[in-house]
Design an enzyme around this catalytic site. Structure first.
Site, PDB file in Angstrom:
ATOM      1  N   PRO A  13       0.822  -1.227  -0.084  1.00 22.79           N
ATOM      2  CA  PRO A  13       0.143  -0.067  -0.010  1.00 22.79           C
ATOM      3  C   PRO A  13       1.031   1.183   0.154  1.00 22.79           C
ATOM      4  CG  PRO A  13      -0.078  -1.099   2.194  1.00 22.79           C
ATOM      5  CD  PRO A  13       0.588  -2.006   1.171  1.00 22.79           C
ATOM      6  N   ASN A  14       0.255   2.247  -0.630  1.00 23.57           N
ATOM      7  CA  ASN A  14       1.046   3.691  -0.827  1.00 23.57           C
ATOM      8  C   ASN A  14       2.081   3.669  -1.617  1.00 23.57           C
ATOM      9  OD1 ASN A  14      -1.237   4.812   1.025  1.00 23.57           O
ATOM     10  ND2 ASN A  14      -0.313   3.779   2.419  1.00 23.57           N
ATOM     11  N   ARG A  21       5.179  11.053  -2.046  1.00 19.08           N
ATOM     12  CA  ARG A  21       4.668  10.776  -0.801  1.00 19.08           C
ATOM     13  C   ARG A  21       5.875  10.920   0.249  1.00 19.08           C
ATOM     14  NH1 ARG A  21       4.260   5.625   2.160  1.00 19.08           N
ATOM     15  NH2 ARG A  21       3.253   5.901   4.066  1.00 19.08           N
ATOM     16  N   TYR A  26      11.268   8.274   1.578  1.00 20.16           N
ATOM     17  CA  TYR A  26      10.968   7.358   0.662  1.00 20.16           C
ATOM     18  C   TYR A  26      11.702   7.779  -0.707  1.00 20.16           C
ATOM     19  CZ  TYR A  26       7.616   5.656   4.053  1.00 20.16           C
ATOM     20  OH  TYR A  26       6.764   5.217   4.918  1.00 20.16           O
ATOM     21  N   ASN A  75       7.888  -5.957  -0.889  1.00 13.18           N
ATOM     22  CA  ASN A  75       7.616  -4.604  -0.215  1.00 13.18           C
ATOM     23  C   ASN A  75       6.359  -4.395   0.246  1.00 13.18           C
ATOM     24  OD1 ASN A  75       7.766  -2.090   1.259  1.00 13.18           O
ATOM     25  ND2 ASN A  75       8.936  -1.031  -0.544  1.00 13.18           N
ATOM     26  N   ALA A  78       3.366  -0.833   4.709  1.00  7.45           N
ATOM     27  CA  ALA A  78       2.647  -0.916   5.984  1.00  7.45           C
ATOM     28  C   ALA A  78       1.886  -2.430   6.481  1.00  7.45           C
ATOM     29  CB  ALA A  78       1.414   0.034   6.076  1.00  7.45           C
ATOM     30  N   GLU A  99      12.362  -9.856   1.636  1.00 11.35           N
ATOM     31  CA  GLU A  99      11.392  -8.638   2.117  1.00 11.35           C
ATOM     32  C   GLU A  99      12.342  -7.528   1.873  1.00 11.35           C
ATOM     33  OE1 GLU A  99       9.667  -6.960   6.486  1.00 11.35           O
ATOM     34  OE2 GLU A  99      10.790  -8.773   6.228  1.00 11.35           O
ATOM     35  N   HIS A 101      12.475  -3.176   2.195  1.00  4.77           N
ATOM     36  CA  HIS A 101      11.926  -1.453   2.524  1.00  4.77           C
ATOM     37  C   HIS A 101      12.871  -0.662   2.118  1.00  4.77           C
ATOM     38  CE1 HIS A 101       9.141  -3.362   5.344  1.00  4.77           C
ATOM     39  NE2 HIS A 101      10.053  -4.373   5.627  1.00  4.77           N
ATOM     40  N   ARG A 108      12.832   3.910  12.816  1.00  4.31           N
ATOM     41  CA  ARG A 108      11.510   4.780  12.768  1.00  4.31           C
ATOM     42  C   ARG A 108      10.813   4.452  13.957  1.00  4.31           C
ATOM     43  NH1 ARG A 108       8.985   4.719   7.080  1.00  4.31           N
ATOM     44  NH2 ARG A 108       8.086   6.365   7.890  1.00  4.31           N
TER      45      ARG A 108
END
Length: 148
Positions: A13-14, A21, A26, A75, A78, A99, A101, A108
């Protein structure tokens, strides 16, 4: 393994909003830019590159990878921190799972420190921005070759 390795790259998502964003976190590369990076890093391997904001769609694509992929890069965004469904789907795979990111979740907010995906992954790449995708493709190809 197929003659030409097939790597599925799934984005959660996103990530369709990359480039606009929170670019300070990012980066400024768009998802289309990242797809081009993956294709270049893959060389002769085939990249199947997808993005969805919907958890069930990602689960469907993970299940599809059981039959059509030699490795999977995800990725989960969230969903890393919330999705037992992604974890369970990934556990059905017998192929390498990377995985990925863009940022480093461990550096974070505290709620980002746990990933349900990590325990189902072969390895994790985090914190290298868009370059992490190239690293993930290289890692996936290495794992595919090791299994051949």
């Amino acid at each position: 393994m197929a003659e030409t390795p097939v790597i599925h790259v799934l984005n959660g998502p996103n990530l369709n909003l990359l480039g606009v964003r929170e670019p300070e976190i990012y980066g400024r590369d768009t998802l289309a830019d990242i797809e081009q990076r993956c294709a270049k890093a893959a060389g002769e391997a085939q990249i199947v590159f997808r993005q969805s904001n919907h958890e069930g769609v990602l689960v469907d694509w993970i299940q599809e990878a059981r039959e059509g992929a030699d490795a999977l890069i995800i990725n989960p965004a969230a969903y890393s921190h919330t999705s037992v469904a992604l974890h369970d789907a990934l556990k059905t795979l017998s192929i390498p799972v990377i995985e990925l990111h863009l940022s480093n979740p461990a550096a974070r907010e505290a709620f980002r420190h746990h990933s349900y995906v990590s325990s189902a992954a072969t390895g994790v790449i985090a914190g290298f921005g868009a370059h992490g995708y190239e690293l993930a493709v290289q890692a996936a190809l290495t794992k595919v070759r090791e299994r051949a």
